[in-house]
Design a protein around this motif. Structure first.
Motif, PDB file in Angstrom:
ATOM      1  N   PRO A 124      36.978  24.794  -0.571  1.00 54.99           N
ATOM      2  CA  PRO A 124      35.977  24.445  -1.589  1.00 54.99           C
ATOM      3  C   PRO A 124      35.917  22.952  -1.892  1.00 54.99           C
ATOM      4  O   PRO A 124      34.847  22.445  -2.277  1.00 54.99           O
ATOM      5  N   SER A 125      37.020  22.254  -1.701  1.00 53.92           N
ATOM      6  CA  SER A 125      37.034  20.823  -2.023  1.00 53.92           C
ATOM      7  C   SER A 125      36.203  19.989  -1.044  1.00 53.92           C
ATOM      8  O   SER A 125      35.889  18.832  -1.345  1.00 53.92           O
ATOM      9  N   VAL A 126      35.862  20.558   0.113  1.00 54.62           N
ATOM     10  CA  VAL A 126      35.093  19.801   1.103  1.00 54.62           C
ATOM     11  C   VAL A 126      33.740  20.436   1.396  1.00 54.62           C
ATOM     12  O   VAL A 126      32.925  19.841   2.110  1.00 54.62           O
ATOM     13  N   LYS A 127      33.492  21.601   0.860  1.00 52.53           N
ATOM     14  CA  LYS A 127      32.240  22.300   1.140  1.00 52.53           C
ATOM     15  C   LYS A 127      31.051  21.467   0.674  1.00 52.53           C
ATOM     16  O   LYS A 127      31.041  20.933  -0.425  1.00 52.53           O
ATOM     17  N   GLY A 128      30.069  21.350   1.553  1.00 45.66           N
ATOM     18  CA  GLY A 128      28.905  20.529   1.250  1.00 45.66           C
ATOM     19  C   GLY A 128      29.037  19.089   1.705  1.00 45.66           C
ATOM     20  O   GLY A 128      28.042  18.364   1.778  1.00 45.66           O
ATOM     21  N   ARG A 129      30.259  18.672   2.028  1.00 43.64           N
ATOM     22  CA  ARG A 129      30.504  17.306   2.508  1.00 43.64           C
ATOM     23  C   ARG A 129      30.943  17.289   3.972  1.00 43.64           C
ATOM     24  O   ARG A 129      30.614  16.364   4.702  1.00 43.64           O
ATOM     25  N   PHE A 130      31.693  18.286   4.376  1.00 39.08           N
ATOM     26  CA  PHE A 130      32.219  18.365   5.740  1.00 39.08           C
ATOM     27  C   PHE A 130      31.471  19.451   6.503  1.00 39.08           C
ATOM     28  O   PHE A 130      31.079  20.469   5.945  1.00 39.08           O
ATOM     29  N   THR A 131      31.298  19.224   7.799  1.00 42.06           N
ATOM     30  CA  THR A 131      30.669  20.209   8.671  1.00 42.06           C
ATOM     31  C   THR A 131      31.495  20.355   9.937  1.00 42.06           C
ATOM     32  O   THR A 131      31.785  19.357  10.613  1.00 42.06           O
ATOM     33  N   ILE A 132      31.861  21.592  10.252  1.00 43.25           N
ATOM     34  CA  ILE A 132      32.615  21.866  11.472  1.00 43.25           C
ATOM     35  C   ILE A 132      31.653  22.412  12.520  1.00 43.25           C
ATOM     36  O   ILE A 132      30.720  23.165  12.192  1.00 43.25           O
ATOM     37  N   SER A 133      31.868  22.018  13.756  1.00 40.86           N
ATOM     38  CA  SER A 133      31.014  22.506  14.841  1.00 40.86           C
ATOM     39  C   SER A 133      31.838  22.551  16.127  1.00 40.86           C
ATOM     40  O   SER A 133      32.946  22.014  16.174  1.00 40.86           O
ATOM     41  N   LYS A 134      31.274  23.188  17.151  1.00 37.68           N
ATOM     42  CA  LYS A 134      32.002  23.306  18.405  1.00 37.68           C
ATOM     43  C   LYS A 134      31.091  23.085  19.584  1.00 37.68           C
ATOM     44  O   LYS A 134      29.879  23.302  19.500  1.00 37.68           O
ATOM     45  N   ASP A 135      31.698  22.645  20.649  1.00 38.81           N
ATOM     46  CA  ASP A 135      31.002  22.477  21.919  1.00 38.81           C
ATOM     47  C   ASP A 135      31.817  23.224  22.959  1.00 38.81           C
ATOM     48  O   ASP A 135      32.859  22.732  23.402  1.00 38.81           O
ATOM     49  N   ASN A 136      31.368  24.409  23.316  1.00 37.04           N
ATOM     50  CA  ASN A 136      32.132  25.245  24.242  1.00 37.04           C
ATOM     51  C   ASN A 136      32.207  24.644  25.646  1.00 37.04           C
ATOM     52  O   ASN A 136      33.145  24.914  26.389  1.00 37.04           O
ATOM     53  N   VAL A 137      31.221  23.851  26.007  1.00 32.80           N
ATOM     54  CA  VAL A 137      31.237  23.234  27.334  1.00 32.80           C
ATOM     55  C   VAL A 137      32.315  22.164  27.400  1.00 32.80           C
ATOM     56  O   VAL A 137      33.050  22.050  28.383  1.00 32.80           O
ATOM     57  N   MET A 138      32.450  21.388  26.311  1.00 32.33           N
ATOM     58  CA  MET A 138      33.417  20.283  26.266  1.00 32.33           C
ATOM     59  C   MET A 138      34.760  20.720  25.698  1.00 32.33           C
ATOM     60  O   MET A 138      35.675  19.908  25.588  1.00 32.33           O
TER      61      MET A 138
END
Length: 117
Positions: free
Chosen positions: A61-75
């Motif tokens: 909750p302390s980072v929600k709205g500020r941080f975004t996690i994502s992934k690149d399955n190829v890399m």
């Protein structure tokens, strides 16, 4: 599996950084990659997590709205985009092969994020 975290640095409050966690492989032996952090004098805490199969995410909750996690399955890479950074985000950030951060997980070596004016 080996993980390598990178992207840390010194940034002013309100600034942005993007962390990367490169895995030697995205294996069926683990289902997610999580980001964790440990600030000086504090216990390690979970920051964010993403499942590798379908991209479900979780945020502290302390980072929600500020941080975004994502992934690149190829890399074989998981990213943590950190915006609107605050001084309290200062910590060593680690990635690991789970959302729980267990000792038996594979861990990256950590990357230092310092938020300071």
């Amino acid at each position: 599996v080996q993980l390598q975290a990178s992207g840390g640095g010194v940034v002013q409050p309100g600034g942005s950084l993007r962390l990367s966690c490169v895995a030697s492989e995205f294996s069926r032996n683990y289902y997610a990659i999580g980001w964790f952090r440990q600030a000086p004098g504090k216990e390690r805490e979970g920051v964010s997590c993403i499942t590798l199969s379908d991209g479900r995410t979780w945020y502290n909750p302390s980072v929600k709205g500020r941080f975004t996690i994502s992934k690149d399955n190829v890399m074989n890479t998981v990213y943590l985009q950190m915006n609107s950074l605050k001084r309290e985000d200062t910590a060593i950030y680690y990635c690991a092969t789970s959302c729980s951060g267990l000792p038996d997980d594979s861990w990256g070596q950590g990357t230092l994020v310092t938020v300071s004016s």
